[in-house]
Design a protein around this motif. Sequence first.
Motif, PDB file in Angstrom:
ATOM      1  N   ALA A 159       0.852  -1.190   0.000  1.00 52.57           N
ATOM      2  CA  ALA A 159       0.000   0.000   0.000  1.00 52.57           C
ATOM      3  C   ALA A 159       0.886   1.237   0.000  1.00 52.57           C
ATOM      4  O   ALA A 159       1.941   1.248   0.646  1.00 52.57           O
ATOM      5  CB  ALA A 159      -0.908   0.004   1.225  1.00 52.57           C
ATOM      6  N   LEU A 160       0.467   2.269  -0.715  1.00 55.15           N
ATOM      7  CA  LEU A 160       1.193   3.544  -0.771  1.00 55.15           C
ATOM      8  C   LEU A 160       0.384   4.621  -0.070  1.00 55.15           C
ATOM      9  O   LEU A 160      -0.762   4.881  -0.430  1.00 55.15           O
ATOM     10  CB  LEU A 160       1.408   3.966  -2.227  1.00 55.15           C
ATOM     11  CG  LEU A 160       2.601   3.398  -2.998  1.00 55.15           C
ATOM     12  CD1 LEU A 160       2.583   3.915  -4.430  1.00 55.15           C
ATOM     13  CD2 LEU A 160       3.899   3.776  -2.325  1.00 55.15           C
ATOM     14  N   LEU A 161       0.983   5.258   0.924  1.00 51.37           N
ATOM     15  CA  LEU A 161       0.388   6.419   1.575  1.00 51.37           C
ATOM     16  C   LEU A 161       1.297   7.612   1.299  1.00 51.37           C
ATOM     17  O   LEU A 161       2.511   7.533   1.495  1.00 51.37           O
ATOM     18  CB  LEU A 161       0.278   6.193   3.086  1.00 51.37           C
ATOM     19  CG  LEU A 161      -0.745   5.152   3.555  1.00 51.37           C
ATOM     20  CD1 LEU A 161      -0.611   4.915   5.056  1.00 51.37           C
ATOM     21  CD2 LEU A 161      -2.159   5.603   3.211  1.00 51.37           C
ATOM     22  N   HIS A 162       0.718   8.715   0.858  1.00 50.38           N
ATOM     23  CA  HIS A 162       1.554   9.842   0.453  1.00 50.38           C
ATOM     24  C   HIS A 162       1.018  11.170   0.976  1.00 50.38           C
ATOM     25  O   HIS A 162      -0.192  11.354   1.167  1.00 50.38           O
ATOM     26  CB  HIS A 162       1.662   9.905  -1.071  1.00 50.38           C
ATOM     27  CG  HIS A 162       0.346  10.174  -1.744  1.00 50.38           C
ATOM     28  ND1 HIS A 162      -0.118  11.449  -1.987  1.00 50.38           N
ATOM     29  CD2 HIS A 162      -0.603   9.335  -2.223  1.00 50.38           C
ATOM     30  CE1 HIS A 162      -1.297  11.383  -2.579  1.00 50.38           C
ATOM     31  NE2 HIS A 162      -1.623  10.116  -2.735  1.00 50.38           N
ATOM     32  N   PHE A 164      -3.174  -0.490  -2.858  1.00 48.32           N
ATOM     33  CA  PHE A 164      -3.826   0.751  -2.426  1.00 48.32           C
ATOM     34  C   PHE A 164      -2.880   1.924  -2.630  1.00 48.32           C
ATOM     35  O   PHE A 164      -1.665   1.812  -2.459  1.00 48.32           O
ATOM     36  CB  PHE A 164      -4.205   0.668  -0.945  1.00 48.32           C
ATOM     37  CG  PHE A 164      -4.851   1.942  -0.422  1.00 48.32           C
ATOM     38  CD1 PHE A 164      -6.206   2.170  -0.591  1.00 48.32           C
ATOM     39  CD2 PHE A 164      -4.086   2.909   0.221  1.00 48.32           C
ATOM     40  CE1 PHE A 164      -6.796   3.339  -0.133  1.00 48.32           C
ATOM     41  CE2 PHE A 164      -4.660   4.085   0.683  1.00 48.32           C
ATOM     42  CZ  PHE A 164      -6.032   4.300   0.501  1.00 48.32           C
ATOM     43  N   LYS A 165      -3.473   3.054  -2.993  1.00 48.57           N
ATOM     44  CA  LYS A 165      -2.751   4.330  -3.051  1.00 48.57           C
ATOM     45  C   LYS A 165      -3.676   5.401  -2.522  1.00 48.57           C
ATOM     46  O   LYS A 165      -4.810   5.539  -3.000  1.00 48.57           O
ATOM     47  CB  LYS A 165      -2.336   4.668  -4.492  1.00 48.57           C
ATOM     48  CG  LYS A 165      -1.591   5.995  -4.604  1.00 48.57           C
ATOM     49  CD  LYS A 165      -1.355   6.391  -6.051  1.00 48.57           C
ATOM     50  CE  LYS A 165      -2.623   6.913  -6.704  1.00 48.57           C
ATOM     51  NZ  LYS A 165      -2.388   7.479  -8.053  1.00 48.57           N
ATOM     52  N   LEU A 212       4.316   1.558   2.168  1.00 53.66           N
ATOM     53  CA  LEU A 212       5.315   2.587   1.895  1.00 53.66           C
ATOM     54  C   LEU A 212       4.691   3.941   2.182  1.00 53.66           C
ATOM     55  O   LEU A 212       3.691   4.316   1.570  1.00 53.66           O
ATOM     56  CB  LEU A 212       5.774   2.514   0.435  1.00 53.66           C
ATOM     57  CG  LEU A 212       6.673   3.649  -0.071  1.00 53.66           C
ATOM     58  CD1 LEU A 212       7.938   3.774   0.769  1.00 53.66           C
ATOM     59  CD2 LEU A 212       7.021   3.438  -1.546  1.00 53.66           C
ATOM     60  N   VAL A 213       5.270   4.668   3.153  1.00 51.25           N
ATOM     61  CA  VAL A 213       4.754   5.974   3.554  1.00 51.25           C
ATOM     62  C   VAL A 213       5.666   7.042   2.961  1.00 51.25           C
ATOM     63  O   VAL A 213       6.865   7.083   3.252  1.00 51.25           O
ATOM     64  CB  VAL A 213       4.708   6.099   5.090  1.00 51.25           C
ATOM     65  CG1 VAL A 213       4.149   7.463   5.484  1.00 51.25           C
ATOM     66  CG2 VAL A 213       3.847   4.986   5.685  1.00 51.25           C
ATOM     67  N   ILE A 214       5.095   7.916   2.136  1.00 56.01           N
ATOM     68  CA  ILE A 214       5.865   8.971   1.475  1.00 56.01           C
ATOM     69  C   ILE A 214       5.386  10.314   2.006  1.00 56.01           C
ATOM     70  O   ILE A 214       4.263  10.743   1.726  1.00 56.01           O
ATOM     71  CB  ILE A 214       5.682   8.918  -0.055  1.00 56.01           C
ATOM     72  CG1 ILE A 214       6.105   7.541  -0.598  1.00 56.01           C
ATOM     73  CG2 ILE A 214       6.489  10.015  -0.724  1.00 56.01           C
ATOM     74  CD1 ILE A 214       5.826   7.367  -2.079  1.00 56.01           C
TER      75      ILE A 214
END
Length: 371
Positions: free
Chosen positions: A173-176, A202-203, A221-223
């Motif tokens: 999952a991508l959190l940005h 997920f994004k 992955l937290v951006i």
Amino acid sequence: MQFTHPAPWGRAVCALLALAACSIALAQAPTGAPIVLGQSVALTGAGAALALPFQQGAKLHFDRVNAAGGIGGRPIELLTLDDAGAPEPAAANTQKLLAQNPLALFGYYGSPQVTASYRLIKDSDVLLFAPMAGGDEFRGAVYPNVFTLRPGYAEESVAVMRHAATLGARKLALLHGADSESLAALESAENTLNGLGANLVFKGSIAAPDKALAAKPESVLVIGDARGAASAIRELRAQGFRGPVYGFSNTGESLLAEQLGTAGAGVVVVRGVPRSDNARLAIVRELQADAAAGKLGKPNVYMLEGYLAARVMTEALRRMGKDISRARLRKTLEGMEELNLGGFRVHFAGDRVASRLLELGLIDGQGRVRE
């Protein structure tokens, strides 16, 4: 017996010693025209947490060089202007800096800021050296005047995916964040992960980690910056997620560890330079000594990055000798091969990226960064 006044011969010796010390100091003090480097960074605003230590680290090294006589008797002058982490002020600052006829631009912060400023130098002989910008485009043919210190976000994405794969955590999952640097990192991450066949489930916004968990990821992955990333990670852990959590270099390794404390256990952050507390490396020991003398506290990875950037630039200036020019700077950088600078290896030949080093730092249950 206590002496309060030296004998006449003693006063004479003291005077001679003082004169000798003064002569040495004068001999070492740079007297020639300064070598000007122009810099626009976020000295204020959210980006200052990363950009200010970078600027401080660079200045520490240049101050060290100047105290030893500069480059052929010429001091290195770093002209720094604050852009608060925004593209328009960065471009305006660049225009002001170019009016000062700098040898090069140095150590800008932020991919959007570099993009906005580059149009002012793209058709010139001015180089932009060692920007803190992970956008992959700066390492390609479209930006031939940009020389970077470390790899971009695409390579960071590969490092994250490979590590997750070794743990069997393939559903990602991508959190940005919504800031411009995070969005630049997100674009690189998506392009790279999709190209590698990653299972991106997920994004979404860093402010809604609960939505990411609904997609049942095996890794996240937290951006984002340290504060936003820490908030999301605490929420992920509070809701029971125990899989690996990753952060890119712009997330702020040591800053994130400080924010998370014990909640940081198991978080992995990418960095493009060595650990800032690795005293086995000579360059780190030099930074630690200079930071202590300058009362700047414990160096972090961003201060080290600035220090390294200044060290590489200094090496290029020394190699040029008395004939320092923009054209010779480019040629000198392009000719740097297998150079060891106090434990940090530089190889520009055939590329405009000094180092391909990427390391993963693991935050432990005490909020400390480990290998």
